[in-house]
Design a protein around this motif. Sequence first.
Motif, PDB file in Angstrom:
ATOM      1  N   ALA A 114      38.079 -26.906  -4.938  1.00  0.00           N
ATOM      2  CA  ALA A 114      37.520 -26.686  -6.695  1.00  0.00           C
ATOM      3  C   ALA A 114      38.506 -27.406  -7.482  1.00  0.00           C
ATOM      4  O   ALA A 114      39.323 -26.706  -8.239  1.00  0.00           O
ATOM      5  CB  ALA A 114      37.659 -25.311  -6.792  1.00  0.00           C
ATOM      6  N   VAL A 115      38.800 -28.881  -7.103  1.00  0.00           N
ATOM      7  CA  VAL A 115      39.787 -29.372  -8.090  1.00  0.00           C
ATOM      8  C   VAL A 115      39.555 -29.828  -9.438  1.00  0.00           C
ATOM      9  O   VAL A 115      40.359 -30.045 -10.206  1.00  0.00           O
ATOM     10  CB  VAL A 115      40.045 -30.749  -7.495  1.00  0.00           C
ATOM     11  N   LEU A 116      38.181 -29.630  -9.860  1.00  0.00           N
ATOM     12  CA  LEU A 116      37.688 -29.652 -11.286  1.00  0.00           C
ATOM     13  C   LEU A 116      38.195 -28.429 -11.866  1.00  0.00           C
ATOM     14  O   LEU A 116      38.561 -28.532 -13.188  1.00  0.00           O
ATOM     15  CB  LEU A 116      36.252 -30.109 -11.436  1.00  0.00           C
ATOM     16  N   SER A 117      37.898 -27.223 -11.362  1.00  0.00           N
ATOM     17  CA  SER A 117      38.385 -26.004 -11.875  1.00  0.00           C
ATOM     18  C   SER A 117      39.796 -25.790 -11.771  1.00  0.00           C
ATOM     19  O   SER A 117      40.240 -25.172 -12.666  1.00  0.00           O
ATOM     20  CB  SER A 117      37.674 -25.012 -11.240  1.00  0.00           C
ATOM     21  N   LEU A 118      40.597 -26.506 -11.122  1.00  0.00           N
ATOM     22  CA  LEU A 118      41.888 -26.490 -11.191  1.00  0.00           C
ATOM     23  C   LEU A 118      42.765 -27.106 -12.310  1.00  0.00           C
ATOM     24  O   LEU A 118      42.035 -28.217 -12.898  1.00  0.00           O
ATOM     25  CB  LEU A 118      42.437 -27.314  -9.939  1.00  0.00           C
ATOM     26  N   ASN A 119      43.661 -26.472 -13.119  1.00  0.00           N
ATOM     27  CA  ASN A 119      44.162 -27.082 -14.198  1.00  0.00           C
ATOM     28  C   ASN A 119      44.679 -28.547 -13.769  1.00  0.00           C
ATOM     29  O   ASN A 119      45.187 -28.857 -12.865  1.00  0.00           O
ATOM     30  CB  ASN A 119      45.494 -26.265 -14.399  1.00  0.00           C
ATOM     31  N   ALA A 121      47.131 -30.665 -15.044  1.00  0.00           N
ATOM     32  CA  ALA A 121      48.531 -30.778 -14.541  1.00  0.00           C
ATOM     33  C   ALA A 121      48.728 -30.186 -13.325  1.00  0.00           C
ATOM     34  O   ALA A 121      49.616 -30.845 -12.828  1.00  0.00           O
ATOM     35  CB  ALA A 121      49.326 -30.097 -15.805  1.00  0.00           C
ATOM     36  N   GLU A 122      48.248 -28.990 -13.004  1.00  0.00           N
ATOM     37  CA  GLU A 122      48.662 -28.408 -11.571  1.00  0.00           C
ATOM     38  C   GLU A 122      47.827 -29.296 -10.493  1.00  0.00           C
ATOM     39  O   GLU A 122      48.590 -29.771  -9.604  1.00  0.00           O
ATOM     40  CB  GLU A 122      48.102 -27.112 -11.418  1.00  0.00           C
ATOM     41  N   PHE A 123      46.667 -29.897 -10.884  1.00  0.00           N
ATOM     42  CA  PHE A 123      46.023 -30.755  -9.714  1.00  0.00           C
ATOM     43  C   PHE A 123      46.938 -32.147  -9.635  1.00  0.00           C
ATOM     44  O   PHE A 123      47.140 -32.375  -8.544  1.00  0.00           O
ATOM     45  CB  PHE A 123      44.699 -31.152 -10.355  1.00  0.00           C
ATOM     46  N   ALA A 124      47.578 -32.587 -10.628  1.00  0.00           N
ATOM     47  CA  ALA A 124      48.251 -34.003 -10.704  1.00  0.00           C
ATOM     48  C   ALA A 124      49.644 -33.668  -9.938  1.00  0.00           C
ATOM     49  O   ALA A 124      50.154 -34.210  -8.960  1.00  0.00           O
ATOM     50  CB  ALA A 124      48.536 -34.257 -12.195  1.00  0.00           C
ATOM     51  N   ARG A 125      50.115 -32.395 -10.050  1.00  0.00           N
ATOM     52  CA  ARG A 125      51.330 -31.942  -9.391  1.00  0.00           C
ATOM     53  C   ARG A 125      51.152 -31.903  -7.847  1.00  0.00           C
ATOM     54  O   ARG A 125      52.050 -32.605  -7.113  1.00  0.00           O
ATOM     55  CB  ARG A 125      51.986 -30.745  -9.820  1.00  0.00           C
ATOM     56  N   ARG A 126      50.162 -31.275  -7.472  1.00  0.00           N
ATOM     57  CA  ARG A 126      49.880 -30.975  -6.163  1.00  0.00           C
ATOM     58  C   ARG A 126      49.339 -32.344  -5.407  1.00  0.00           C
ATOM     59  O   ARG A 126      49.968 -32.587  -4.290  1.00  0.00           O
ATOM     60  CB  ARG A 126      48.616 -30.190  -6.207  1.00  0.00           C
ATOM     61  N   ALA A 127      48.534 -33.266  -5.891  1.00  0.00           N
ATOM     62  CA  ALA A 127      48.392 -34.626  -5.389  1.00  0.00           C
ATOM     63  C   ALA A 127      49.630 -35.343  -5.337  1.00  0.00           C
ATOM     64  O   ALA A 127      49.691 -36.065  -4.311  1.00  0.00           O
ATOM     65  CB  ALA A 127      47.247 -35.077  -6.341  1.00  0.00           C
TER      66      ALA A 127
END
Length: 411
Positions: A114-119, A121-127
């Motif tokens: 659910a990467v579109l529902s993920l914030n 900035a948080e997605f970028a940090r995790r990636a």
Amino acid sequence: MLKRVRIVGVGMTGLGRHGLPAVELSRQAVDLALLDAGMSMVDLQGLVAVPSISQPHFMQAHYIGTKLGLLPRRKFVVRTIDTGGAGPISALSTAAQIIRQEWADVVVVVASDAVLSLNSAEFARRADSSVEGSDLPSPCIPNGYDRVAEWHMKAYGLRREQLAMVPVIESHLAAKHPLAMCKQPLTLDDVLSSRRVGNVTNLLECARRTDGGCALIVASERHFKRHFTKALNLCPVIVSSGEASGPIYPPAADRITEELFSCERATEIAYQAAQVGRDDIDFFALYDCFPICLIRALEATRVCPVGGGGELVESVYRDLMRTGRVDTKRWPINTHGGLQCFGAPWEVPAMYNVVEAVAQLTGRAAARQLTPKPRRALVYGNGGIFSASSVAILGDGDYSAGTHHDIAAEE
């Protein structure tokens, strides 16, 4: 001889911002795949899953199996496969191995995120954390592929415009798929004028972030024929697979060599195991998180010579501009639009490659259907930044046992 294994059911949620946890998308996809196979949860004897970045869990497959009520069971095999974007193809191969080892007769392969529902900035940090320790600037993954693209331009004469032509071609294909994220074809100017994310990479050349889940039901032919009624011509055969690996992130630009790339080796293994060559493949579903990934895949699978990917892309693009359509006889590739334009929920998209291959092999690809109907398909998943390659060759439901091409003949 090896036990013949078939893909007997597929299930896929819609794409977009669902606002649901990844495990719920897994549940929906599994339910749809079971419906397609004519099965129920009690028929499953194994589960293979890949990690989720939005909802990560220790032993992800065990977590999903527990949440879906598949565990505890005395006879049930569970595996989590972590090869990044190659994961779904690795998982498909693992499911086939589980069946051939007779640990299970029916295995579900599932991927969701659910990467579109993920914030954002948080997605970028995790990636970024997935390539921790690299010297890549943020966003690390786009910049890693950008580095390789620049190297390829210097090594083989690939041109900037040829990279940008990839999403244009993919968008015209995606426009024919009712579930694709990209609804309208892109122009070259659209791509080149979109926001830059690297020296030679723009926003519209990045995989399309979305939520989604997908599941495949894999079964031994013998078990399926004894217990279920779905026609076997709608159930493609898993003929062979191959895997190979590279580093977790690319070296400095001046140290990149052909040794970085693993798709060539994975493809070679799959071709040799199936006793086929490039000319025996009628449809290619190739990983294309960034244009350079697709170009390297074209070269690795021998669709074109090494260094010739850019020229092939440009030739297909020029035909598209002249005729208004992609000539799928010349380009029997990613008829669903790939990661660029169909959609990419983190590690799920190679599963969409398999789903599209199944649709083509069974003649159910609607407006996207290739003619004549493909007999064999090659599906490819790439993990990390050219870090893992997994390739599988599938045969249509009528793929005949006992021929020199078929190593997956039923016992």
